[in-house]
Design a protein around this motif. Structure first.
Motif, PDB file in Angstrom:
ATOM      1  N   UNK A 149       0.927  -1.141  -0.273  1.00 22.17           N
ATOM      2  CA  UNK A 149       0.142  -0.003  -0.125  1.00 22.17           C
ATOM      3  C   UNK A 149       0.371   1.094  -0.082  1.00 22.17           C
ATOM      4  N   UNK A 150       1.686   1.028   0.638  1.00 23.26           N
ATOM      5  CA  UNK A 150       2.524   2.570   0.751  1.00 23.26           C
ATOM      6  C   UNK A 150       3.458   2.896  -0.593  1.00 23.26           C
ATOM      7  N   UNK A 151       3.785   1.784  -0.739  1.00 20.36           N
ATOM      8  CA  UNK A 151       4.371   1.420  -2.398  1.00 20.36           C
ATOM      9  C   UNK A 151       3.775   2.029  -3.361  1.00 20.36           C
ATOM     10  N   UNK A 152       2.608   1.394  -3.545  1.00 22.62           N
ATOM     11  CA  UNK A 152       1.754   1.998  -4.568  1.00 22.62           C
ATOM     12  C   UNK A 152       0.901   3.281  -4.583  1.00 22.62           C
ATOM     13  N   UNK A 153       1.040   3.815  -3.447  1.00 18.91           N
ATOM     14  CA  UNK A 153       0.348   5.554  -2.932  1.00 18.91           C
ATOM     15  C   UNK A 153       2.231   6.545  -2.958  1.00 18.91           C
ATOM     16  N   UNK A 154       2.960   6.046  -2.891  1.00 22.71           N
ATOM     17  CA  UNK A 154       4.175   6.803  -3.358  1.00 22.71           C
ATOM     18  C   UNK A 154       4.037   6.615  -4.817  1.00 22.71           C
ATOM     19  N   UNK A 155       3.736   5.039  -6.031  1.00 15.69           N
ATOM     20  CA  UNK A 155       3.673   5.244  -7.734  1.00 15.69           C
ATOM     21  C   UNK A 155       3.001   6.392  -7.901  1.00 15.69           C
ATOM     22  N   UNK A 156       2.028   6.802  -6.833  1.00 16.08           N
ATOM     23  CA  UNK A 156       0.149   6.758  -7.328  1.00 16.08           C
ATOM     24  C   UNK A 156       0.787   8.504  -7.961  1.00 16.08           C
ATOM     25  N   UNK A 157       1.716   8.832  -6.790  1.00 17.03           N
ATOM     26  CA  UNK A 157       1.959  10.156  -6.959  1.00 17.03           C
ATOM     27  C   UNK A 157       2.358  10.674  -7.714  1.00 17.03           C
ATOM     28  N   UNK A 158       4.046   9.830  -8.164  1.00 19.90           N
ATOM     29  CA  UNK A 158       5.438  10.091  -8.776  1.00 19.90           C
ATOM     30  C   UNK A 158       5.051  10.113 -10.258  1.00 19.90           C
ATOM     31  N   UNK A 159       4.632   8.755 -10.445  1.00 21.02           N
ATOM     32  CA  UNK A 159       4.507   8.631 -12.021  1.00 21.02           C
ATOM     33  C   UNK A 159       4.077   9.322 -12.803  1.00 21.02           C
TER      34      UNK A 159
ATOM     35  N   UNK B  56       0.644  -2.793 -13.481  1.00 19.16           N
ATOM     36  CA  UNK B  56      -0.945  -2.155 -13.456  1.00 19.16           C
ATOM     37  C   UNK B  56      -0.763  -0.371 -13.055  1.00 19.16           C
ATOM     38  N   UNK B  57      -0.029   0.201 -14.081  1.00 18.05           N
ATOM     39  CA  UNK B  57      -0.214   1.954 -13.150  1.00 18.05           C
ATOM     40  C   UNK B  57      -1.441   1.925 -13.816  1.00 18.05           C
ATOM     41  N   UNK B  58      -2.196   2.957 -12.745  1.00 15.26           N
ATOM     42  CA  UNK B  58      -3.371   2.283 -13.441  1.00 15.26           C
ATOM     43  C   UNK B  58      -3.919   4.299 -12.525  1.00 15.26           C
ATOM     44  N   UNK B  59      -4.945   4.618 -12.748  1.00 12.36           N
ATOM     45  CA  UNK B  59      -5.961   5.200 -12.085  1.00 12.36           C
ATOM     46  C   UNK B  59      -7.509   5.141 -11.413  1.00 12.36           C
ATOM     47  N   UNK B  60      -8.028   3.888 -12.285  1.00 10.18           N
ATOM     48  CA  UNK B  60      -8.917   3.233 -12.197  1.00 10.18           C
ATOM     49  C   UNK B  60      -8.772   2.151 -11.526  1.00 10.18           C
ATOM     50  N   UNK B  61      -8.985   2.681 -10.293  1.00  8.76           N
ATOM     51  CA  UNK B  61      -9.516   1.803  -8.637  1.00  8.76           C
ATOM     52  C   UNK B  61      -8.938   1.556  -8.224  1.00  8.76           C
TER      53      UNK B  61
ATOM     54  N   UNK C 255      -5.905  -0.534  -8.258  1.00  3.68           N
ATOM     55  CA  UNK C 255      -5.512   0.289  -8.702  1.00  3.68           C
ATOM     56  C   UNK C 255      -3.875  -0.415  -9.147  1.00  3.68           C
ATOM     57  N   UNK C 256      -2.491   0.299  -8.743  1.00  3.06           N
ATOM     58  CA  UNK C 256      -1.369   0.113  -8.934  1.00  3.06           C
ATOM     59  C   UNK C 256      -1.179  -1.651  -7.995  1.00  3.06           C
ATOM     60  N   UNK C 257      -0.490  -2.126  -8.475  1.00  3.77           N
ATOM     61  CA  UNK C 257      -0.043  -3.216  -8.851  1.00  3.77           C
ATOM     62  C   UNK C 257      -1.044  -4.197  -7.756  1.00  3.77           C
TER      63      UNK C 257
ATOM     64  N   UNK D 265       1.412   8.274  -0.360  1.00  2.00           N
ATOM     65  CA  UNK D 265       0.952   9.364  -1.309  1.00  2.00           C
ATOM     66  C   UNK D 265       1.231  10.800  -1.076  1.00  2.00           C
ATOM     67  N   UNK D 266       0.969  10.081   0.639  1.00  2.00           N
ATOM     68  CA  UNK D 266       1.449  12.148   1.479  1.00  2.00           C
ATOM     69  C   UNK D 266       3.128  12.238   1.382  1.00  2.00           C
ATOM     70  N   UNK D 267       3.199  11.133   1.930  1.00  2.00           N
ATOM     71  CA  UNK D 267       5.446  11.479   1.628  1.00  2.00           C
ATOM     72  C   UNK D 267       5.918  11.189   0.504  1.00  2.00           C
ATOM     73  N   UNK D 268       4.949  10.956  -0.562  1.00  2.00           N
ATOM     74  CA  UNK D 268       5.727  10.950  -1.758  1.00  2.00           C
ATOM     75  C   UNK D 268       5.709  12.796  -1.992  1.00  2.00           C
ATOM     76  N   UNK D 269       5.036  13.419  -1.477  1.00  2.00           N
ATOM     77  CA  UNK D 269       5.511  15.593  -1.243  1.00  2.00           C
ATOM     78  C   UNK D 269       5.896  16.000  -1.143  1.00  2.00           C
TER      79      UNK D 269
END
Length: 416
Positions: free
Chosen positions: A37-47, A124-129, A135-137, A176-180
């Motif tokens: 979940x942490x990795x997906x949140x990071x990728x969701x913002x970073x990608x 699976x980098x996606x904005x769906x789900x 979603x991601x992963x 996602x928060x940490x990605x900032x």
């Protein structure tokens, strides 16, 4: 479950490891889920920032890669989950987990457009789900669900599904928060490390053996078919509206980004906490009535949302995610309870593949309608899809789930 009282269920002890070892397995599975979940949140913002600010590709290319990620998630989910049911569950699970770190490694090794496209397909980098699900992963999600089903008693499945999804959602939000606060190369490096650790901690998790070369029974195929069709409509409705909720407030009410960030956070937090209501909804009404009730209310609110004031629209915006997800753990538990262990991976994977694939196509349709027809198009389409989805649940399962009751829990292969 309350909605499945006509079924004859015989509680039997789950075979396999002792309670301490089972508790350790649950802890490892939870740890893996949190790390992903942490990795997906990071990728969701970073990608998207990598594509837009570093590679300067524009929103059109980003949208194409998101669509590619959605379709690849659907295809990989179906293939890997099917392999897990018919050949070997453990290799399928570890392969699904390994796809996300492989995608992150590509973005670190050679961050160009080709690498980004390949990473989107693999990861699976996606904005769906949701980040915790499709979603991601999201390829690993159905296999995690299958393994969790084997580690807990049938009566506790809905509660554990609620807990896992709740905690994974907050982990994704934390990512996602940490990605900032970190630069892009470091962001993908952290996502790589965290996702690798999620694979490593999953290796000792006990997993039931699968008879190689087997195929789902006729009954299992019917169960999968019914849940797949409901998944198609669920995904289609989500794809119609979810990506356009924030643009709706920007286009219609000119809500500034600073305010919209607050509103979006409130809506997400409400939706996350709504997951914890699933066990109570299931006990009170059963899974069919819980799903039908929440989705019909969501349909009614969505249909009036584009015709209301800003205050009313925000109130509906806060409620819609909660209504969508509140009964989802009960739905997952119902699917797992109607399939034998060996078919659960294929059932969960097929359901998610149908949902994510349908969402991808619906997003393209809704985007055209929003821009070229009327703002209300995604909202009314969402409402109609939810009504059809509710009808299918009643048609396939009956008001009390009596048309397709749960299986009697009997001896299963030992966890190893």
């Amino acid at each position: 479950m309350a909605g499945d009282r006509p079924a004859l269920t015989i509680p039997t002890p789950l075979p396999g490891p002792s309670p301490p070892r089972r508790a350790r397995a649950l802890g490892l599975l939870m740890t893996s889920r949190i790390l992903r979940g942490v990795a997906a949140g990071l990728v969701n913002i970073g990608f998207p920032y990598l594509l837009l600010t570093e590679l300067h590709t524009g929103a059109f290319i980003l949208g194409l890669l998101y669509a590619t990620g959605s379709l690849s998630t659907a295809g990989l989910t179906f293939a890997v989950s099917r392999y897990g049911s018919r050949r070997a569950l453990r290799p399928a699970f570890l392969l699904a987990l390994a796809l996300l770190p492989a995608a992150c490694a590509l973005l670190i090794w050679n961050p160009n457009l080709l690498a980004a496209a390949l990473a989107s397909v693999i990861g699976g980098f996606s904005a769906t789900g949701s980040l915790a699900g499709g979603g991601v992963g999201g390829v690993a999600f159905p296999l995690q669900t299958t393994i969790l089903s084997d580690l807990v008693a049938p009566a506790d499945r809905t509660r554990w599904f609620s807990y896992f999804t709740f905690i994974a959602s907050f982990a994704a939000a934390g990512g996602s928060l940490g990605a900032g606060f970190i630069d892009l190369p470091t962001l993908f490096l952290v996502a790589l490390i965290v996702s690798i650790v999620s694979v490593l901690v999953s290796i000792p998790i006990p997993i039931r053996a699968i008879e190689r070369g087997r195929k789902p029974s006729v009954r299992s195929r019917e169960v999968i078919r019914r849940f797949t069709w409901t998944g198609v409509l669920n995904g289609f409705s989500q794809g119609l509206l979810t990506p356009f909720l924030i643009p709706f407030f920007v286009v219609v009410f000119a809500v500034p980004r600073s305010e919209m960030a607050i509103y979006s956070t409130i809506s997400s937090v409400i939706g996350t906490f709504a997951l914890l209501a699933a066990p109570a909804l299931e006990r009170r009404w059963g899974f069919v009535r819980a799903i039908v009730g929440t989705r019909l209310v969501a349909a009614a609110l969505a249909a009036i949302m584009p015709f209301t004031s800003l205050g009313a629209a925000l109130a509906i915006y806060f409620a819609l995610p909660a209504l969508r997800v509140a009964a989802l753990p009960a739905q997952t538990s119902a699917l797992m309870g109607r399939l034998p262990h060996a078919d659960r991976s294929e059932g969960a994977g097929t359901n998610q593949a149908a949902r994510v694939g349908a969402a991808s196509g619906a997003t393209a349709m809704a985007g055209y309608g929003l821009e070229n027809v009327a703002v209300a198009v995604p909202f009314l389409g969402y409402a109609a899809a939810l009504v059809a989805n509710a009808y299918l649940y009643l048609h396939f399962f009956g008001w009390d789930g009596e048309r397709l009751p749960t299986l009697t829990e009997g001896p299963e292969p030992a966890l190893r």
